[in-house]
Design a protein around this motif. Structure first.
Motif, PDB file in Angstrom:
ATOM      1  N   GLY A  27      46.417  -0.973 -37.614  1.00 18.78           N
ATOM      2  CA  GLY A  27      47.024  -1.620 -36.448  1.00 18.78           C
ATOM      3  C   GLY A  27      48.133  -0.779 -35.832  1.00 18.78           C
ATOM      4  O   GLY A  27      48.689   0.116 -36.473  1.00 18.78           O
ATOM      5  N   GLY A  79      51.804   0.167 -34.468  1.00 15.84           N
ATOM      6  CA  GLY A  79      53.166  -0.149 -34.865  1.00 15.84           C
ATOM      7  C   GLY A  79      53.782   0.744 -35.918  1.00 15.84           C
ATOM      8  O   GLY A  79      54.946   0.550 -36.278  1.00 15.84           O
ATOM      9  N   ARG A  81      47.648   6.396 -40.822  1.00 10.98           N
ATOM     10  CA  ARG A  81      46.560   5.648 -41.469  1.00 10.98           C
ATOM     11  C   ARG A  81      46.164   6.326 -42.783  1.00 10.98           C
ATOM     12  O   ARG A  81      46.497   7.480 -43.007  1.00 10.98           O
ATOM     13  CB  ARG A  81      45.341   5.622 -40.547  1.00 10.98           C
ATOM     14  N   ASP A 124      52.282   3.053 -25.110  1.00 14.70           N
ATOM     15  CA  ASP A 124      51.472   3.586 -26.206  1.00 14.70           C
ATOM     16  C   ASP A 124      51.891   4.993 -26.646  1.00 14.70           C
ATOM     17  O   ASP A 124      51.526   5.438 -27.734  1.00 14.70           O
ATOM     18  CB  ASP A 124      49.996   3.613 -25.810  1.00 14.70           C
TER      19      ASP A 124
HETATM   20  P1  ATP Z   1      52.489   3.383 -32.240  1.00 16.45           P
HETATM   21  O1  ATP Z   1      52.835   4.850 -32.005  1.00 16.45           O
HETATM   22  O2  ATP Z   1      52.205   2.698 -30.948  1.00 16.45           O
HETATM   23  O3  ATP Z   1      53.442   2.678 -33.130  1.00 16.45           O
HETATM   24  P2  ATP Z   1      50.743   3.834 -34.457  1.00 16.45           P
HETATM   25  O4  ATP Z   1      51.655   4.915 -34.881  1.00 16.45           O
HETATM   26  O5  ATP Z   1      50.649   2.632 -35.335  1.00 16.45           O
HETATM   27  O6  ATP Z   1      51.078   3.370 -32.981  1.00 16.45           O
HETATM   28  P3  ATP Z   1      48.550   5.733 -34.532  1.00 16.45           P
HETATM   29  O7  ATP Z   1      47.433   5.494 -35.483  1.00 16.45           O
HETATM   30  O8  ATP Z   1      49.542   6.792 -34.818  1.00 16.45           O
HETATM   31  O9  ATP Z   1      49.274   4.332 -34.244  1.00 16.45           O
HETATM   32  O10 ATP Z   1      47.900   5.930 -33.118  1.00 16.45           O
HETATM   33  C1  ATP Z   1      48.474   6.644 -32.088  1.00 16.45           C
HETATM   34  C2  ATP Z   1      47.999   6.109 -30.746  1.00 16.45           C
HETATM   35  O11 ATP Z   1      46.882   5.234 -30.872  1.00 16.45           O
HETATM   36  C3  ATP Z   1      49.053   5.288 -30.022  1.00 16.45           C
HETATM   37  O12 ATP Z   1      48.933   5.572 -28.645  1.00 16.45           O
HETATM   38  C4  ATP Z   1      48.700   3.871 -30.294  1.00 16.45           C
HETATM   39  O13 ATP Z   1      49.109   2.981 -29.257  1.00 16.45           O
HETATM   40  C5  ATP Z   1      47.204   3.934 -30.389  1.00 16.45           C
HETATM   41  N1  ATP Z   1      46.691   2.933 -31.333  1.00 16.45           N
HETATM   42  C6  ATP Z   1      47.326   2.427 -32.389  1.00 16.45           C
HETATM   43  N2  ATP Z   1      46.593   1.510 -33.031  1.00 16.45           N
HETATM   44  C7  ATP Z   1      45.438   1.416 -32.350  1.00 16.45           C
HETATM   45  C8  ATP Z   1      44.238   0.631 -32.483  1.00 16.45           C
HETATM   46  N3  ATP Z   1      44.112  -0.247 -33.457  1.00 16.45           N
HETATM   47  N4  ATP Z   1      43.248   0.830 -31.569  1.00 16.45           N
HETATM   48  C9  ATP Z   1      43.385   1.718 -30.578  1.00 16.45           C
HETATM   49  N5  ATP Z   1      44.479   2.483 -30.390  1.00 16.45           N
HETATM   50  C10 ATP Z   1      45.493   2.346 -31.251  1.00 16.45           C
END
Ligand code: ATP
Ligand code: MG
Length: 176
Positions: free
Chosen positions: A17, A19, A141, A175
């Motif tokens: 997810g 965040g 992740r 994002d």
């Molecule tokens: P953020 O930087 O917004 O906190 P994150 O670090 O949890 O997100 P990452 O896996 O690092 O997420 O993904 C980087 C990019 O992918 C960000 O632009 C984020 O908004 C987007 N993103 C995050 N989660 C998802 C999802 N479940 N589906 C699609 N895009 C996603």
């Protein structure tokens, strides 16, 4: 009551997810508000210049480094990806040893272990040998089992809904 000792927390923000990075950046703001010294290293750079990079590179009290490059997933670039990842990780190791910060964020570090660019053991050894009061936050992740075991704090962001699934593209200021 005895004196309160600073205990460096090893935190991991993982899961599918949204965040993870933004939670880490919230901790950066919180630490800076208390006059703490902060270092952020971003290991995977996407195509876009992020708001956090533009903001924090001109922000006193935080050293913000973008040290990765976006993965292209093309095999001809893989050697270059690995080289960049290894250099970025060596830099992070120096920062850990240098003992100049209160908080260190290693954003998207999990991917380097997940794609076997750096061994998870090596990452965990360096983190385990950090100065005792240094907080470290790792995001990304696929955090490995051993990392989850060694960490003091692990939060898994779970995707319940994401606008991407409705076809809404990533937006500057939200994002990235
Ligand atoms: P953020 O930087 O917004 O906190 P994150 O670090 O949890 O997100 P990452 O896996 O690092 O997420 O993904 C980087 C990019 O992918 C960000 O632009 C984020 O908004 C987007 N993103 C995050 N989660 C998802 C999802 N479940 N589906 C699609 N895009 C996603
Ligand atoms: Mg992220």
């Amino acid at each position: 009551m005895g004196a309160v000792m600073a205990v460096g927390i090893f935190a991991v923000f993982t899961g599918n997810g949204k965040g993870k990075t933004t939670a880490a950046l919230g901790h950066v703001a919180r630490a800076l508000g208390h006059g703490k010294k902060v270092c952020v290293i971003q290991f995977i750079k996407g195509g876009w210049q992020t708001g956090e990079e533009q903001f924090y590179t001109s922000c006193p009290g935080v050293d913000f480094h973008v040290r990765g490059r976006g993965f292209t997933w093309k095999s001809e670039d893989l050697d270059k990806d690995i080289e960049v990842a290894r250099k970025a990780w060596s830099f992070a190791q120096e920062i850990i040893k240098a003992n100049q910060y209160d908080l260190l964020v290693l954003d998207e570090l999990t991917y380097l272990a997940h794609y076997s660019m750096i061994s998870e053991e090596e990452i965990l050894r360096s983190i385990g040998e950090r100065p005792p009061s240094l907080h470290i936050i790792v995001t990304g992740r696929y955090a490995g089992e051993k990392m989850i075991e060694q960490a003091d704090l692990v939060t898994e962001m779970k995707e319940v809904k994401h606008p991407y699934k409705q076809g809404v593209k990533a937006q500057a200021g939200f994002d990235f």
